[in-house]
Design a protein around this motif. Structure first.
Motif, PDB file in Angstrom:
ATOM      1  N   THR A 122      42.887 -41.781  97.192  1.00 43.54           N
ATOM      2  CA  THR A 122      44.219 -41.067  96.894  1.00 43.54           C
ATOM      3  C   THR A 122      45.045 -42.212  96.399  1.00 43.54           C
ATOM      4  OG1 THR A 122      43.983 -39.603  98.777  1.00 43.54           O
ATOM      5  CG2 THR A 122      46.360 -39.945  98.106  1.00 43.54           C
ATOM      6  N   ASP A 123      45.180 -43.454  97.109  1.00 42.34           N
ATOM      7  CA  ASP A 123      45.932 -44.728  96.452  1.00 42.34           C
ATOM      8  C   ASP A 123      45.512 -44.926  95.189  1.00 42.34           C
ATOM      9  OD1 ASP A 123      47.371 -44.488  98.968  1.00 42.34           O
ATOM     10  OD2 ASP A 123      46.186 -46.140  99.850  1.00 42.34           O
ATOM     11  N   ASP A 124      44.353 -45.058  94.691  1.00 41.22           N
ATOM     12  CA  ASP A 124      44.068 -45.348  93.406  1.00 41.22           C
ATOM     13  C   ASP A 124      44.451 -44.279  92.331  1.00 41.22           C
ATOM     14  OD1 ASP A 124      42.907 -47.909  94.132  1.00 41.22           O
ATOM     15  OD2 ASP A 124      40.818 -47.267  94.221  1.00 41.22           O
ATOM     16  N   LEU A 125      44.148 -43.100  92.791  1.00 44.52           N
ATOM     17  CA  LEU A 125      44.772 -41.986  91.834  1.00 44.52           C
ATOM     18  C   LEU A 125      46.141 -41.794  91.639  1.00 44.52           C
ATOM     19  CD1 LEU A 125      42.615 -39.015  93.400  1.00 44.52           C
ATOM     20  CD2 LEU A 125      42.380 -39.813  91.035  1.00 44.52           C
ATOM     21  N   ARG A 126      46.860 -42.413  92.890  1.00 42.69           N
ATOM     22  CA  ARG A 126      48.428 -42.408  92.668  1.00 42.69           C
ATOM     23  C   ARG A 126      48.781 -43.641  91.723  1.00 42.69           C
ATOM     24  NH1 ARG A 126      49.754 -43.163  97.880  1.00 42.69           N
ATOM     25  NH2 ARG A 126      49.641 -41.029  98.396  1.00 42.69           N
ATOM     26  N   SER A 127      47.986 -44.694  91.786  1.00 45.37           N
ATOM     27  CA  SER A 127      48.425 -45.739  90.874  1.00 45.37           C
ATOM     28  C   SER A 127      48.047 -45.682  89.392  1.00 45.37           C
ATOM     29  CB  SER A 127      47.489 -46.947  91.413  1.00 45.37           C
ATOM     30  OG  SER A 127      46.097 -46.919  91.084  1.00 45.37           O
ATOM     31  N   ILE A 128      47.274 -44.366  88.994  1.00 49.63           N
ATOM     32  CA  ILE A 128      47.154 -44.061  87.645  1.00 49.63           C
ATOM     33  C   ILE A 128      47.707 -42.742  87.463  1.00 49.63           C
ATOM     34  CG2 ILE A 128      44.925 -45.329  87.221  1.00 49.63           C
ATOM     35  CD1 ILE A 128      43.500 -42.783  87.766  1.00 49.63           C
ATOM     36  N   GLY A 129      48.937 -42.528  88.115  1.00 50.03           N
ATOM     37  CA  GLY A 129      49.800 -41.300  87.887  1.00 50.03           C
ATOM     38  C   GLY A 129      49.291 -40.184  88.095  1.00 50.03           C
ATOM     39  N   VAL A 130      48.361 -39.905  89.237  1.00 46.29           N
ATOM     40  CA  VAL A 130      47.946 -38.880  89.922  1.00 46.29           C
ATOM     41  C   VAL A 130      48.328 -38.380  91.111  1.00 46.29           C
ATOM     42  CG1 VAL A 130      45.650 -37.287  90.073  1.00 46.29           C
ATOM     43  CG2 VAL A 130      45.832 -38.771  88.193  1.00 46.29           C
ATOM     44  N   SER A 131      49.040 -37.411  91.336  1.00 49.17           N
ATOM     45  CA  SER A 131      49.560 -37.364  92.657  1.00 49.17           C
ATOM     46  C   SER A 131      48.700 -36.226  93.314  1.00 49.17           C
ATOM     47  CB  SER A 131      51.114 -36.913  92.831  1.00 49.17           C
ATOM     48  OG  SER A 131      51.203 -35.714  92.028  1.00 49.17           O
ATOM     49  N   GLU A 132      48.956 -36.086  94.690  1.00 49.59           N
ATOM     50  CA  GLU A 132      48.321 -35.006  95.376  1.00 49.59           C
ATOM     51  C   GLU A 132      48.772 -33.703  94.935  1.00 49.59           C
ATOM     52  OE1 GLU A 132      48.012 -36.894  99.624  1.00 49.59           O
ATOM     53  OE2 GLU A 132      46.609 -35.201  99.483  1.00 49.59           O
ATOM     54  N   ASP A 133      50.095 -33.700  94.708  1.00 47.61           N
ATOM     55  CA  ASP A 133      50.904 -32.301  93.947  1.00 47.61           C
ATOM     56  C   ASP A 133      50.226 -31.890  92.909  1.00 47.61           C
ATOM     57  OD1 ASP A 133      52.507 -32.388  96.312  1.00 47.61           O
ATOM     58  OD2 ASP A 133      54.147 -33.372  95.132  1.00 47.61           O
ATOM     59  N   ALA A 134      49.804 -32.599  92.032  1.00 51.47           N
ATOM     60  CA  ALA A 134      49.063 -32.392  90.550  1.00 51.47           C
ATOM     61  C   ALA A 134      47.773 -31.614  91.054  1.00 51.47           C
ATOM     62  CB  ALA A 134      49.002 -33.590  89.795  1.00 51.47           C
ATOM     63  N   ILE A 135      46.961 -32.142  92.012  1.00 55.05           N
ATOM     64  CA  ILE A 135      45.613 -31.765  92.352  1.00 55.05           C
ATOM     65  C   ILE A 135      45.991 -30.291  92.902  1.00 55.05           C
ATOM     66  CG2 ILE A 135      43.695 -31.786  93.818  1.00 55.05           C
ATOM     67  CD1 ILE A 135      44.162 -34.970  93.391  1.00 55.05           C
ATOM     68  N   ASN A 136      47.192 -30.337  93.866  1.00 56.36           N
ATOM     69  CA  ASN A 136      47.074 -28.932  94.591  1.00 56.36           C
ATOM     70  C   ASN A 136      47.602 -27.846  93.631  1.00 56.36           C
ATOM     71  OD1 ASN A 136      46.191 -30.024  96.969  1.00 56.36           O
ATOM     72  ND2 ASN A 136      48.321 -30.886  97.902  1.00 56.36           N
ATOM     73  N   LYS A 137      48.566 -28.256  92.841  1.00 52.18           N
ATOM     74  CA  LYS A 137      48.938 -27.260  91.714  1.00 52.18           C
ATOM     75  C   LYS A 137      47.852 -26.706  90.918  1.00 52.18           C
ATOM     76  CE  LYS A 137      51.701 -27.363  87.318  1.00 52.18           C
ATOM     77  NZ  LYS A 137      50.739 -27.949  86.555  1.00 52.18           N
ATOM     78  N   ILE A 138      46.683 -27.462  90.498  1.00 50.77           N
ATOM     79  CA  ILE A 138      45.718 -26.988  90.034  1.00 50.77           C
ATOM     80  C   ILE A 138      44.822 -25.999  90.856  1.00 50.77           C
ATOM     81  CG2 ILE A 138      43.442 -27.366  88.743  1.00 50.77           C
ATOM     82  CD1 ILE A 138      45.057 -29.955  87.717  1.00 50.77           C
ATOM     83  N   LEU A 139      44.961 -26.528  91.943  1.00 50.50           N
ATOM     84  CA  LEU A 139      44.092 -25.732  93.072  1.00 50.50           C
ATOM     85  C   LEU A 139      44.533 -24.379  93.389  1.00 50.50           C
ATOM     86  CD1 LEU A 139      42.671 -28.658  95.347  1.00 50.50           C
ATOM     87  CD2 LEU A 139      41.336 -27.496  93.572  1.00 50.50           C
ATOM     88  N   SER A 140      45.646 -24.423  93.472  1.00 49.76           N
ATOM     89  CA  SER A 140      46.589 -23.083  93.907  1.00 49.76           C
ATOM     90  C   SER A 140      46.623 -22.052  92.574  1.00 49.76           C
ATOM     91  CB  SER A 140      48.028 -23.381  94.278  1.00 49.76           C
ATOM     92  OG  SER A 140      48.714 -23.918  93.220  1.00 49.76           O
ATOM     93  N   SER A 141      46.304 -22.719  91.508  1.00 48.99           N
ATOM     94  CA  SER A 141      46.351 -21.628  90.262  1.00 48.99           C
ATOM     95  C   SER A 141      45.012 -21.030  90.203  1.00 48.99           C
ATOM     96  CB  SER A 141      46.584 -22.523  88.964  1.00 48.99           C
ATOM     97  OG  SER A 141      45.736 -23.372  88.918  1.00 48.99           O
TER      98      SER A 141
END
Lengths: 139, 102
Positions: free
Chosen positions: B82-101
């Motif tokens: 999660t921290d490595d993803l955040r460091s390249i600009g990928v947040s959990e919110d971005a993941i959850n947004k796709i999953l909820s769609s």
């Protein structure tokens, strides 16, 4: 999901976490063995984590560019589950390494180290269960 | 392609007989690597998987072997996905947004 289309990282993680489970089940007998287990844990974690991050980032990028597919979204569900398992594993791994530092410095094995390795083993089982849910046969 | 579950089972049996855990794990990795090399050479559909497994087997063997060098614990810490993803600009919110769609 057919095994053929399984993201390669998941199949790899199933096997490599199986190896970790073997090592963790008997890792605490000496400091040297425990350090080797931690070294293997780090290598396996780093390999699987890097691939997971790469694949999640690629899907996010496709979403941003408007080219994301249903298959991508389905794959993201699996990768996101794996991300959560990897995060838990990272916490346990780092705590385990910190415990080994105490052991190395004090020459006394911390009392909670075996509990930590058992916790790691539990998380490895979570990873194996995840793989099983996806149709990967692992022992 | 050699079924790596068979390889895994064989290796576990091997380790069960062998008190030296390191030796057992090394044999496991060597047999796994051998099986995956065969799969890659035959250009089977799972060759992409095989190449990743070979990489992991090499990493595992390297870590177990250690080339006789002492293991520095300070270099064994890892960062969260999660921290490595955040460091390249990928947040959990971005993941959850796709999953909820979905």
């Amino acid at each position: 999901m057919p095994q053929k289309t399984m993201p390669k990282v998941l199949r790899a993680s199933a096997v490599s976490f199986g190896l970790l489970a073997m090592l963790l089940s008997g890792c605490g007998s000496t400091l040297g063995k425990a350090k080797q287990t931690a070294a293997v844990s780090q290598k396996v974690y780093a390999s699987v984590e890097a691939e997971t991050v790469k694949q999640i980032a690629a899907i996010i990028e496709k979403d941003r560019s408007g080219t994301i597919t249903k298959d991508d979204k389905d794959r993201l569900v699996i990768l996101n589950d794996l991300r959560k398992v990897l995060d838990k594993f990272a916490d346990a791994h780092n705590a385990y390494v910190a415990g080994l530092k105490v052991w190395e410095d004090s020459k006394t094995k911390p009392t909670d180290l075996d509990d930590l390795s058992m916790k790691m083993l539990e998380i490895v089982k979570d990873a194996q269960d995840l793989a099983k849910r996806l149709g990967i046969r692992v022992r | 392609m050699a079924d790596y579950n068979d390889v895994l089972n064989n290796a576990l049996s091997e380790i069960g007989k062998d008190q030296a855990q390191k030796t057992g794990a090394m044999r496991f990795l060597a047999s796994l690597k051998s099986a995956m090399n065969i799969a890659a050479a035959l250009n089977v559909p799972c060759a992409g998987t095989a190449s990743m497994l070979i990489g992991l087997a090499d990493a595992g063997m390297s870590a177990l072997d250690g080339n006789g060098q002492p293991i520095d614990l300070d270099k064994l810490y890892v960062t969260k996905a999660t921290d490595d993803l955040r460091s390249i600009g990928v947040s959990e919110d971005a993941i959850n947004k796709i999953l909820s769609s979905r």
